[in-house]
Design a protein around this motif. Sequence first.
Motif, PDB file in Angstrom:
ATOM      1  N   GLY A 113       0.821  -1.205   0.000  1.00 30.10           N
ATOM      2  CA  GLY A 113       0.000   0.000   0.000  1.00 30.10           C
ATOM      3  C   GLY A 113       0.851   1.249   0.000  1.00 30.10           C
ATOM      4  N   MET A 114       1.939   1.237   0.767  1.00 30.41           N
ATOM      5  CA  MET A 114       2.873   2.357   0.737  1.00 30.41           C
ATOM      6  C   MET A 114       3.572   2.415  -0.612  1.00 30.41           C
ATOM      7  SD  MET A 114       5.680   3.416   3.589  1.00 30.41           S
ATOM      8  CE  MET A 114       7.132   4.401   3.216  1.00 30.41           C
ATOM      9  N   GLY A 115       3.791   1.272  -1.225  1.00 31.45           N
ATOM     10  CA  GLY A 115       4.370   1.247  -2.561  1.00 31.45           C
ATOM     11  C   GLY A 115       3.470   1.926  -3.582  1.00 31.45           C
ATOM     12  N   LEU A 116       2.166   1.704  -3.490  1.00 29.92           N
ATOM     13  CA  LEU A 116       1.230   2.372  -4.388  1.00 29.92           C
ATOM     14  C   LEU A 116       1.289   3.879  -4.214  1.00 29.92           C
ATOM     15  CD1 LEU A 116      -1.946   0.106  -4.095  1.00 29.92           C
ATOM     16  CD2 LEU A 116      -0.433   0.308  -6.074  1.00 29.92           C
ATOM     17  N   VAL A 117       1.361   4.323  -2.962  1.00 29.79           N
ATOM     18  CA  VAL A 117       1.461   5.752  -2.679  1.00 29.79           C
ATOM     19  C   VAL A 117       2.702   6.335  -3.345  1.00 29.79           C
ATOM     20  CG1 VAL A 117       1.801   7.470  -0.857  1.00 29.79           C
ATOM     21  CG2 VAL A 117       0.186   5.585  -0.510  1.00 29.79           C
ATOM     22  N   ALA A 118       3.827   5.667  -3.174  1.00 24.19           N
ATOM     23  CA  ALA A 118       5.096   6.162  -3.720  1.00 24.19           C
ATOM     24  C   ALA A 118       5.117   6.124  -5.241  1.00 24.19           C
ATOM     25  CB  ALA A 118       6.258   5.356  -3.149  1.00 24.19           C
ATOM     26  N   ALA A 119       4.406   5.173  -5.834  1.00 25.68           N
ATOM     27  CA  ALA A 119       4.379   5.057  -7.291  1.00 25.68           C
ATOM     28  C   ALA A 119       3.499   6.123  -7.933  1.00 25.68           C
ATOM     29  CB  ALA A 119       3.910   3.667  -7.705  1.00 25.68           C
ATOM     30  N   CYS A 120       2.563   6.691  -7.170  1.00 25.99           N
ATOM     31  CA  CYS A 120       1.743   7.786  -7.689  1.00 25.99           C
ATOM     32  C   CYS A 120       2.566   9.072  -7.714  1.00 25.99           C
ATOM     33  CB  CYS A 120       0.503   7.984  -6.815  1.00 25.99           C
ATOM     34  SG  CYS A 120      -0.772   6.721  -7.031  1.00 25.99           S
ATOM     35  N   ASP A 121       2.176  10.000  -8.565  1.00 29.26           N
ATOM     36  CA  ASP A 121       2.895  11.262  -8.674  1.00 29.26           C
ATOM     37  C   ASP A 121       2.711  12.144  -7.447  1.00 29.26           C
ATOM     38  OD1 ASP A 121       3.725  10.751 -11.375  1.00 29.26           O
ATOM     39  OD2 ASP A 121       1.678  11.206 -12.002  1.00 29.26           O
ATOM     40  N   ILE A 122       1.513  12.140  -6.893  1.00 27.71           N
ATOM     41  CA  ILE A 122       1.163  13.051  -5.812  1.00 27.71           C
ATOM     42  C   ILE A 122       0.380  12.283  -4.761  1.00 27.71           C
ATOM     43  CG2 ILE A 122      -0.085  15.195  -5.227  1.00 27.71           C
ATOM     44  CD1 ILE A 122       0.133  15.900  -8.266  1.00 27.71           C
ATOM     45  N   CYS A 123       0.586  12.637  -3.501  1.00 26.67           N
ATOM     46  CA  CYS A 123      -0.171  12.013  -2.408  1.00 26.67           C
ATOM     47  C   CYS A 123      -0.785  13.087  -1.528  1.00 26.67           C
ATOM     48  CB  CYS A 123       0.717  11.100  -1.568  1.00 26.67           C
ATOM     49  SG  CYS A 123      -0.146  10.436  -0.118  1.00 26.67           S
ATOM     50  N   ILE A 124      -2.104  13.002  -1.355  1.00 24.49           N
ATOM     51  CA  ILE A 124      -2.828  13.810  -0.379  1.00 24.49           C
ATOM     52  C   ILE A 124      -3.345  12.844   0.670  1.00 24.49           C
ATOM     53  CG2 ILE A 124      -4.652  15.493   0.008  1.00 24.49           C
ATOM     54  CD1 ILE A 124      -2.581  16.468  -1.963  1.00 24.49           C
ATOM     55  N   ALA A 125      -3.026  13.092   1.925  1.00 28.30           N
ATOM     56  CA  ALA A 125      -3.381  12.162   2.992  1.00 28.30           C
ATOM     57  C   ALA A 125      -4.163  12.862   4.089  1.00 28.30           C
ATOM     58  CB  ALA A 125      -2.124  11.525   3.584  1.00 28.30           C
ATOM     59  N   SER A 126      -5.028  12.106   4.741  1.00 26.59           N
ATOM     60  CA  SER A 126      -5.735  12.627   5.904  1.00 26.59           C
ATOM     61  C   SER A 126      -4.850  12.466   7.134  1.00 26.59           C
ATOM     62  CB  SER A 126      -7.061  11.884   6.109  1.00 26.59           C
ATOM     63  OG  SER A 126      -6.836  10.524   6.411  1.00 26.59           O
ATOM     64  N   THR A 127      -5.186  13.193   8.177  1.00 27.38           N
ATOM     65  CA  THR A 127      -4.377  13.165   9.391  1.00 27.38           C
ATOM     66  C   THR A 127      -4.358  11.789  10.043  1.00 27.38           C
ATOM     67  OG1 THR A 127      -6.309  14.000  10.602  1.00 27.38           O
ATOM     68  CG2 THR A 127      -4.656  15.615   9.913  1.00 27.38           C
ATOM     69  N   ASP A 128      -5.325  10.939   9.727  1.00 25.87           N
ATOM     70  CA  ASP A 128      -5.363   9.603  10.324  1.00 25.87           C
ATOM     71  C   ASP A 128      -4.592   8.572   9.503  1.00 25.87           C
ATOM     72  OD1 ASP A 128      -7.025   9.169   8.136  1.00 25.87           O
ATOM     73  OD2 ASP A 128      -8.543   8.084   9.264  1.00 25.87           O
ATOM     74  N   ALA A 129      -3.976   8.997   8.402  1.00 21.74           N
ATOM     75  CA  ALA A 129      -3.229   8.057   7.565  1.00 21.74           C
ATOM     76  C   ALA A 129      -1.981   7.569   8.286  1.00 21.74           C
ATOM     77  CB  ALA A 129      -2.839   8.716   6.245  1.00 21.74           C
ATOM     78  N   ARG A 130      -1.653   6.299   8.059  1.00 27.56           N
ATOM     79  CA  ARG A 130      -0.457   5.699   8.641  1.00 27.56           C
ATOM     80  C   ARG A 130       0.240   4.882   7.563  1.00 27.56           C
ATOM     81  NH1 ARG A 130      -2.380   1.784  11.810  1.00 27.56           N
ATOM     82  NH2 ARG A 130      -4.444   2.062  10.904  1.00 27.56           N
ATOM     83  N   PHE A 131       1.567   4.891   7.611  1.00 28.57           N
ATOM     84  CA  PHE A 131       2.368   4.255   6.575  1.00 28.57           C
ATOM     85  C   PHE A 131       3.407   3.339   7.228  1.00 28.57           C
ATOM     86  CE2 PHE A 131       0.908   8.415   5.352  1.00 28.57           C
ATOM     87  CZ  PHE A 131       0.437   8.255   4.065  1.00 28.57           C
ATOM     88  N   ALA A 132       3.847   2.344   6.488  1.00 28.86           N
ATOM     89  CA  ALA A 132       4.927   1.482   6.987  1.00 28.86           C
ATOM     90  C   ALA A 132       5.443   0.593   5.865  1.00 28.86           C
ATOM     91  CB  ALA A 132       4.452   0.612   8.143  1.00 28.86           C
ATOM     92  N   THR A 133       6.751   0.378   5.869  1.00 32.01           N
ATOM     93  CA  THR A 133       7.330  -0.724   5.100  1.00 32.01           C
ATOM     94  C   THR A 133       7.563  -1.831   6.132  1.00 32.01           C
ATOM     95  OG1 THR A 133       9.479   0.394   5.369  1.00 32.01           O
ATOM     96  CG2 THR A 133       8.382   0.610   3.247  1.00 32.01           C
TER      97      THR A 133
END
Length: 263
Positions: A113-133
């Motif tokens: 899921g973090m890979g999809l975010v990084a593969a997109c050109d732009i990321c807009i996230a809500s304050t509740d978003a959490r990421f991890a490899t």
Amino acid sequence: MYEFLEITRAGSVVTLWMNRPQQHNAFNAVMIAELTDAFTCLSADDSARIVILAGRGKSFSAGADLDWMKAAGEAGFDDNLADAHKLAQMFRILAEMPKPTVARVHGAAFGGGMGLVAACDICIASTDARFATSEVKFGIIPAVISPYVIRAIGSRQASRYFLSAETISAATAQHIGLVHEVVQSSALDTSIDELVRSLMSGGPRAQAAAKMLIRDVAEKAMSDALMQETAQRIASLRMDAEAREGLRAFLDKRSPDWMHEAQ
């Protein structure tokens, strides 16, 4: 029709919803195949100007489905290699899509899921978003997503998060370069709408060329060859019909044709 994806359109803006909410939009073989097909079709669809990637339910995407991972662990090397190639191809098609891509992120964006975010050109996230490899917690590594995550956050930040598998808050994700903007959940779609209006002002061919320019120039040291290459690119584009229309529209104080065609 897809089993785990839903596509909505508003004019030339396409939103691709991952739709396995009970599994937090985790990948399995079917979802990987469907995402690959959808990314491929949207890449070739001239009526789609902007692609937004989003997730139904509580999460953007929790990465790999545990049952799928278990089956992979029990399979032989050749089957694992074939699965890994399919996953890698999915990310590459998304990353090289010749039009702007935007990740709309809420909740968990872990592993793939973090890979999809990084593969997109732009990321807009809500304050509740959490990421991890989080891969090392399962005794594996974030291999096929690494080109995109390292491109987004740099090798120094990857040295920490690839090894620690720590959960990254939205604010930290913005600080390290993964996320462009963090907003309240209630403002997520409004912020994306504002971004879409800005993206619509750009010429489609120019945006595709700009994406290719970033891929080809990033990390290269200045040299005579690079100077010549970039000069050739702008010279070629200046002769393009889109560039001529853009200049005429500016001088005439009107919107260029591509903005009207997108409506």
